[in-house]
Structure formats: C-alpha cells, structure tokens
Design an enzyme around this catalytic site. Structure first.
Site, PDB file in Angstrom:
ATOM      1  N   GLY A 103       0.853  -1.179   0.000  1.00 51.80           N
ATOM      2  CA  GLY A 103       0.000   0.000   0.000  1.00 51.80           C
ATOM      3  C   GLY A 103       0.889   1.229   0.000  1.00 51.80           C
ATOM      4  O   GLY A 103       2.010   1.185   0.493  1.00 51.80           O
TER       5      GLY A 103
ATOM      6  N   GLN B 250       2.836   9.871   1.407  1.00 51.75           N
ATOM      7  CA  GLN B 250       4.133   9.183   1.443  1.00 51.75           C
ATOM      8  C   GLN B 250       5.009   9.544   0.251  1.00 51.75           C
ATOM      9  O   GLN B 250       6.211   9.288   0.277  1.00 51.75           O
ATOM     10  CB  GLN B 250       3.938   7.659   1.497  1.00 51.75           C
ATOM     11  CG  GLN B 250       3.316   7.170   2.790  1.00 51.75           C
ATOM     12  CD  GLN B 250       3.228   5.663   2.803  1.00 51.75           C
ATOM     13  OE1 GLN B 250       2.283   5.091   2.275  1.00 51.75           O
ATOM     14  NE2 GLN B 250       4.211   5.001   3.390  1.00 51.75           N
TER      15      GLN B 250
ATOM     16  N   CYS C 231       5.794  -0.316   7.201  1.00 51.90           N
ATOM     17  CA  CYS C 231       5.447   0.901   6.475  1.00 51.90           C
ATOM     18  C   CYS C 231       6.665   1.361   5.688  1.00 51.90           C
ATOM     19  O   CYS C 231       7.775   1.395   6.228  1.00 51.90           O
ATOM     20  CB  CYS C 231       5.018   1.974   7.466  1.00 51.90           C
ATOM     21  SG  CYS C 231       4.523   3.520   6.691  1.00 51.90           S
ATOM     22  N   LEU C 232       6.467   1.731   4.415  1.00 55.47           N
ATOM     23  CA  LEU C 232       7.596   2.194   3.602  1.00 55.47           C
ATOM     24  C   LEU C 232       8.190   3.485   4.161  1.00 55.47           C
ATOM     25  O   LEU C 232       9.342   3.803   3.869  1.00 55.47           O
ATOM     26  CB  LEU C 232       7.159   2.413   2.151  1.00 55.47           C
ATOM     27  CG  LEU C 232       6.760   1.149   1.370  1.00 55.47           C
ATOM     28  CD1 LEU C 232       6.356   1.519  -0.053  1.00 55.47           C
ATOM     29  CD2 LEU C 232       7.892   0.131   1.346  1.00 55.47           C
TER      30      LEU C 232
ATOM     31  N   HIS D 288      -4.613   1.080   7.483  1.00 57.63           N
ATOM     32  CA  HIS D 288      -3.264   1.658   7.594  1.00 57.63           C
ATOM     33  C   HIS D 288      -3.103   2.832   6.622  1.00 57.63           C
ATOM     34  O   HIS D 288      -2.627   3.906   7.000  1.00 57.63           O
ATOM     35  CB  HIS D 288      -2.241   0.550   7.308  1.00 57.63           C
ATOM     36  CG  HIS D 288      -0.810   0.990   7.277  1.00 57.63           C
ATOM     37  ND1 HIS D 288       0.142   0.496   8.153  1.00 57.63           N
ATOM     38  CD2 HIS D 288      -0.155   1.864   6.471  1.00 57.63           C
ATOM     39  CE1 HIS D 288       1.307   1.073   7.885  1.00 57.63           C
ATOM     40  NE2 HIS D 288       1.160   1.903   6.857  1.00 57.63           N
ATOM     41  N   GLU D 289      -3.546   2.620   5.369  1.00 56.05           N
ATOM     42  CA  GLU D 289      -3.374   3.666   4.346  1.00 56.05           C
ATOM     43  C   GLU D 289      -4.293   4.860   4.604  1.00 56.05           C
ATOM     44  O   GLU D 289      -3.886   6.013   4.405  1.00 56.05           O
ATOM     45  CB  GLU D 289      -3.612   3.096   2.950  1.00 56.05           C
ATOM     46  CG  GLU D 289      -2.684   1.951   2.543  1.00 56.05           C
ATOM     47  CD  GLU D 289      -1.208   2.269   2.737  1.00 56.05           C
ATOM     48  OE1 GLU D 289      -0.818   3.445   2.622  1.00 56.05           O
ATOM     49  OE2 GLU D 289      -0.438   1.337   3.028  1.00 56.05           O
TER      50      GLU D 289
ATOM     51  N   HIS E 151      -2.794   7.193   6.998  1.00 54.68           N
ATOM     52  CA  HIS E 151      -1.811   8.124   6.414  1.00 54.68           C
ATOM     53  C   HIS E 151      -2.482   9.416   5.940  1.00 54.68           C
ATOM     54  O   HIS E 151      -1.878  10.489   5.999  1.00 54.68           O
ATOM     55  CB  HIS E 151      -1.105   7.483   5.216  1.00 54.68           C
ATOM     56  CG  HIS E 151       0.064   6.622   5.573  1.00 54.68           C
ATOM     57  ND1 HIS E 151       1.156   7.091   6.275  1.00 54.68           N
ATOM     58  CD2 HIS E 151       0.336   5.320   5.311  1.00 54.68           C
ATOM     59  CE1 HIS E 151       2.040   6.111   6.433  1.00 54.68           C
ATOM     60  NE2 HIS E 151       1.563   5.025   5.865  1.00 54.68           N
TER      61      HIS E 151
HETATM   62 ZN    ZN Z   1       2.468   3.184   5.840  1.00 56.16          ZN
END
Ligand code: ZN
Length: 174
Positions: A49, A54, A97-98, A139-140, A143
C-alpha cells in the site's frame, strides 16, 4: 513510469491531514500519471500500500494491492475513503510501512470494514473487506489523516527490526 521519492518518518508531510480530492481532478492526465507512478513506486519498494502523503502529495488518495498467484488484495485505487467498522471485532497483527523502513510492530485494527471511496475513474464504489485487506486499507487511510501505525500500537513491546522479525517472529505469526 517514474519511481517517486518516499517520505520517511519525521517528514512533516506524513503528519498532515489531507484535503478531499476534487472529483473533477481525477480524470486529468497529471492525476492519472500520479496514480501510475504510485503503483510503480509501491512495486519498486515491495510495498502493499502507498498513500499520497508518502510521496509528498497532500491529497486524500492511496493505492494498494499485490499481484501474483496468492493475491489477497488486487491492485486498487482509493480516493476520498470513508471507513466504518463492521461489528466490534479487533484483530492484532504485524504491520510495516515504507515510511518507517525495516521495522515491524503489532497493531490492533477492526477485523471487518466497509469502505466508500471513488475509484480512478471518479466512480463511487462501496466495498467490504476483512482480515489483511481491511488492515491495509485502515493503515493507508490513517496516512491520509497524518497517523502512522506506531500511533495505533497498544504497546511498543512488539516493535521489531525486520531482521529480528524474520528470525524470531515470522514463522510463529498467528
Ligand atoms: Zn504506511
């Protein structure tokens, strides 16, 4: 295709709530290009995701999904999501998470959710998700509200570097 630079924890863009996308923007070539570039970036870094903040875009959109034979979440574009839990069940499981590289932690999430959002054609879509896809979408969406998974952890006891995760926790994951 372009690989975009991923903002890491500490960058203020990750802590800002994003405004709604104006639906008339969605069909524009630059918006469609951003979607394609976000998919390319997510695949490049082996994410499942990726939210617009991000990649330094403060708008209410994320992409998610994985390809392959064991696909549990087909590639999907989610714009202006509204999430509501179905039922009261909460599951705790591992997340990464990236924007927080090389770290994993256990996060409680609603087990089943209903998602209302626009797709990449600007069409309204409503879907339900449970388990892993529901976790990814929560999660997304976090963000888009400036929330990181660390904020959702009940305790930091499970906070784990990726190497130790693979060594001690991956196989015993329940
Ligand atoms: Zn993330």
């Amino acid at each position: 295709m372009s690989i975009l630079k991923v903002a890491r924890m500490g960058h203020p863009v990750l802590r800002q709530a994003t405004p709604l996308v104006d639906p008339s923007e969605i069909s524009k070539p630059e918006f469609q290009r951003l979607i394609d570039n976000m998919f390319d970036t997510m695949l490049e870094y082996e994410g499942i995701g990726l939210a617009a903040p991000q990649v330094h875009e403060g708008i209410r959109m994320f992409v998610a999904g994985v390809a392959g034979p064991d696909t549990v979440l087909s590639p999907i574009v989610i714009i202006n999501p509204e999430i509501e839990p179905i039922g009261t069940r909460i599951d705790e499981d591992w997340e990464g998470c990236l924007s927080i590289p090389d770290v994993r932690g256990r996060v409680p999430r609603a087990a089943e959710i209903r998602v209302r959002a626009l797709d990449r054609k600007g069409q309204q879509q409503t879907m339900t998700a449970n388990g892993f896809p529901a976790r990814v979408m929560q999660h997304e969406t976090d963000h888009l509200d400036g929330v990181l998974f660390l904020d959702r952890m009940k305790s930091f006891e499970s906070l784990t570097f990726i190497e130790e995760y693979g060594r001690y926790w991956e196989k015993s994951d329940s």
